[in-house]
Structure formats: structure tokens, C-alpha cells
Design a protein around this motif. Structure first.
Motif, short mmCIF file in Angstrom:
data_model
loop_
_atom_site.label_atom_id
_atom_site.label_comp_id
_atom_site.label_asym_id
_atom_site.label_seq_id
_atom_site.Cartn_x
_atom_site.Cartn_y
_atom_site.Cartn_z
N ASP A 95 52.40 57.66 56.17
CA ASP A 95 51.97 57.17 54.86
C ASP A 95 53.15 56.93 53.93
OD1 ASP A 95 52.70 59.61 53.67
OD2 ASP A 95 50.66 60.39 53.66
N ASP A 96 52.86 56.55 52.69
CA ASP A 96 53.91 56.21 51.71
C ASP A 96 54.79 57.39 51.34
OD1 ASP A 96 53.09 53.59 51.61
OD2 ASP A 96 51.79 53.89 49.87
N HIS A 97 54.34 58.60 51.64
CA HIS A 97 55.10 59.81 51.31
C HIS A 97 55.83 60.35 52.54
CE1 HIS A 97 53.12 59.75 47.45
NE2 HIS A 97 51.96 59.63 48.08
N ASN A 98 55.95 59.51 53.58
CA ASN A 98 56.61 59.88 54.84
C ASN A 98 55.95 61.05 55.55
OD1 ASN A 98 58.54 57.82 54.84
ND2 ASN A 98 59.81 58.97 53.40
N ILE A 99 54.65 61.16 55.39
CA ILE A 99 53.86 62.18 56.07
C ILE A 99 53.11 61.47 57.21
CG2 ILE A 99 51.95 63.82 55.85
CD1 ILE A 99 54.46 64.68 54.34
N PHE A 100 53.13 62.09 58.38
CA PHE A 100 52.43 61.53 59.53
C PHE A 100 50.98 62.00 59.53
CE2 PHE A 100 56.84 61.30 60.66
CZ PHE A 100 56.94 60.06 61.28
N ASN A 101 50.08 61.06 59.71
CA ASN A 101 48.65 61.32 59.70
C ASN A 101 48.06 60.99 61.07
OD1 ASN A 101 47.65 61.47 56.55
ND2 ASN A 101 49.55 60.35 56.83
N VAL A 102 47.10 61.78 61.48
CA VAL A 102 46.35 61.50 62.70
C VAL A 102 44.87 61.55 62.34
CG1 VAL A 102 45.68 62.36 64.98
CG2 VAL A 102 48.09 62.34 64.32
N THR A 116 40.81 64.54 60.22
CA THR A 116 42.13 64.02 59.82
C THR A 116 43.10 65.18 59.72
OG1 THR A 116 41.07 62.28 58.51
CG2 THR A 116 43.39 62.70 58.09
N THR A 117 44.29 65.01 60.28
CA THR A 117 45.34 66.01 60.15
C THR A 117 46.62 65.32 59.73
OG1 THR A 117 45.97 65.87 62.48
CG2 THR A 117 44.33 67.54 61.89
N TYR A 118 47.57 66.09 59.23
CA TYR A 118 48.85 65.51 58.81
C TYR A 118 49.94 66.55 58.97
CZ TYR A 118 47.84 68.05 54.52
OH TYR A 118 47.54 69.03 53.62
N ALA A 119 51.18 66.06 59.08
CA ALA A 119 52.34 66.94 59.24
C ALA A 119 53.61 66.14 59.00
CB ALA A 119 52.37 67.56 60.62
N ASP A 120 54.75 66.81 59.07
CA ASP A 120 56.04 66.16 58.86
C ASP A 120 56.51 65.34 60.06
OD1 ASP A 120 56.29 67.15 56.26
OD2 ASP A 120 57.24 69.00 56.95
N SER A 121 55.88 65.54 61.22
CA SER A 121 56.23 64.75 62.40
C SER A 121 54.94 64.32 63.10
CB SER A 121 57.11 65.55 63.37
OG SER A 121 56.34 66.53 64.03
N ILE A 122 55.02 63.25 63.87
CA ILE A 122 53.84 62.79 64.59
C ILE A 122 53.40 63.82 65.62
CG2 ILE A 122 55.09 61.44 66.32
CD1 ILE A 122 51.74 60.54 64.67
N ALA A 123 54.34 64.47 66.26
CA ALA A 123 54.01 65.50 67.26
C ALA A 123 53.23 66.65 66.61
CB ALA A 123 55.27 66.01 67.94
N ASP A 124 53.69 67.08 65.44
CA ASP A 124 53.00 68.17 64.75
C ASP A 124 51.62 67.75 64.26
OD1 ASP A 124 55.14 69.85 65.21
OD2 ASP A 124 55.96 69.69 63.17
N ALA A 125 51.48 66.50 63.83
CA ALA A 125 50.18 66.00 63.38
C ALA A 125 49.20 65.93 64.55
CB ALA A 125 50.33 64.65 62.71
N LYS A 126 49.68 65.51 65.73
CA LYS A 126 48.83 65.47 66.92
C LYS A 126 48.45 66.89 67.36
CE LYS A 126 50.28 61.05 68.83
NZ LYS A 126 50.98 60.35 69.93
N THR A 127 49.42 67.80 67.28
CA THR A 127 49.12 69.19 67.62
C THR A 127 48.06 69.75 66.68
OG1 THR A 127 51.32 69.56 68.52
CG2 THR A 127 50.11 71.52 67.82
N ALA A 128 48.20 69.45 65.41
CA ALA A 128 47.21 69.91 64.42
C ALA A 128 45.83 69.36 64.75
CB ALA A 128 47.64 69.51 63.01
#
Length: 117
Positions: free
Chosen positions: A22-29, A37-49
Motif C-alpha cells: 500500500d501507500d505506506h509501504n505495508i504489505f497486505n494479503v 485481510t492481514t498486513y506486515a512489513d514484508s510480503i512473507a510476514d503478511a502471508k504467514t499472518a
């Protein structure tokens, strides 16, 4: 092909996801078929979440004895009366406008997520 298969207390899933930054450099899944919906600082962490959130939702619905009803409300199709296997919703849309006027950009990715509970 999306599915949820239930055998006793064991649940197997295959779900589509949409991921984007997103616009705040947060990765969303997004897991549109379950409205998760989950989010994290990396795509891997967002997928894990997402992999961790899906079982929690499904277990909660099972414990409350509302899993079947919730899945049907979200467009899943069941092989009633057995309620063992559900086919994913035939139609759902990822919101085109998630953050103000920002749509998901063309670099968004789609993938599948398998979760075994």
C-alpha cells in the motif's frame, strides 16, 4: 480451485490470495473468499499472518457451531447434507478502492494458500 475440506476436527483448505504493497509501504494479503485481510512489513510476514489467521477463524466458527452457516453466507457451496467439502465462492470481488482513492496496482500478485488445521 478453492476448497475447504473437513474431516472430524481436521480442516484442509486451498484459497486464493491477493497481495499488494500500500501507500505506506505495508504489505497486505487479502483472502477474499473468507473476508480475511492481514498486513506486515514484508510480503512473507503478511502471508504467514494470513496462514495463521485462517485456521483461527475456521476453528472459532467450528467451536461456535456456525462454520457451515458462515461459509454459505460467504458464497461457498456445500455437498450437503454431509457438510464435508465446500467449493469456493463462484463470484467475489476484491475491493477496487481499498485506501481512499488508491486501487490495487497492476503489480499486485495472486497466489494460492494451503492451510491444514
Amino acid at each position: 480451485m478453492e476448497f475447504i475440506k473437513i474431516i472430524g476436527q481436521k480442516i484442509e483448505t486451498q484459497l486464493s490470495i491477493v497481495s499488494f504493497k500500500d501507500d505506506h509501504n505495508i504489505f497486505n494479503v487479502l483472502v477474499p473468499a473468507l473476508d480475511v485481510t492481514t498486513y506486515a512489513d514484508s510480503i512473507a510476514d503478511a502471508k504467514t499472518a494470513a496462514s495463521e489467521a485462517i485456521p483461527l477463524h475456521l476453528k472459532d466458527w467450528m467451536e461456535k457451531n456456525v462454520l457451515h452457516e458462515v461459509l454459505l453466507q460467504q458464497g461457498w457451496l456445500s455437498n450437503e447434507p454431509k457438510k464435508i467439502r465446500y467449493a469456493g465462492p463462484r463470484r467475489y470481488q476484491v475491493p477496487a478502492n481499498l485506501y481512499g482513492n488508491r486501487a490495487i496496482n497492476p503489480t499486485s500478485t495472486q497466489a494460492n494458500l494451503s492451510v491444514l488445521i
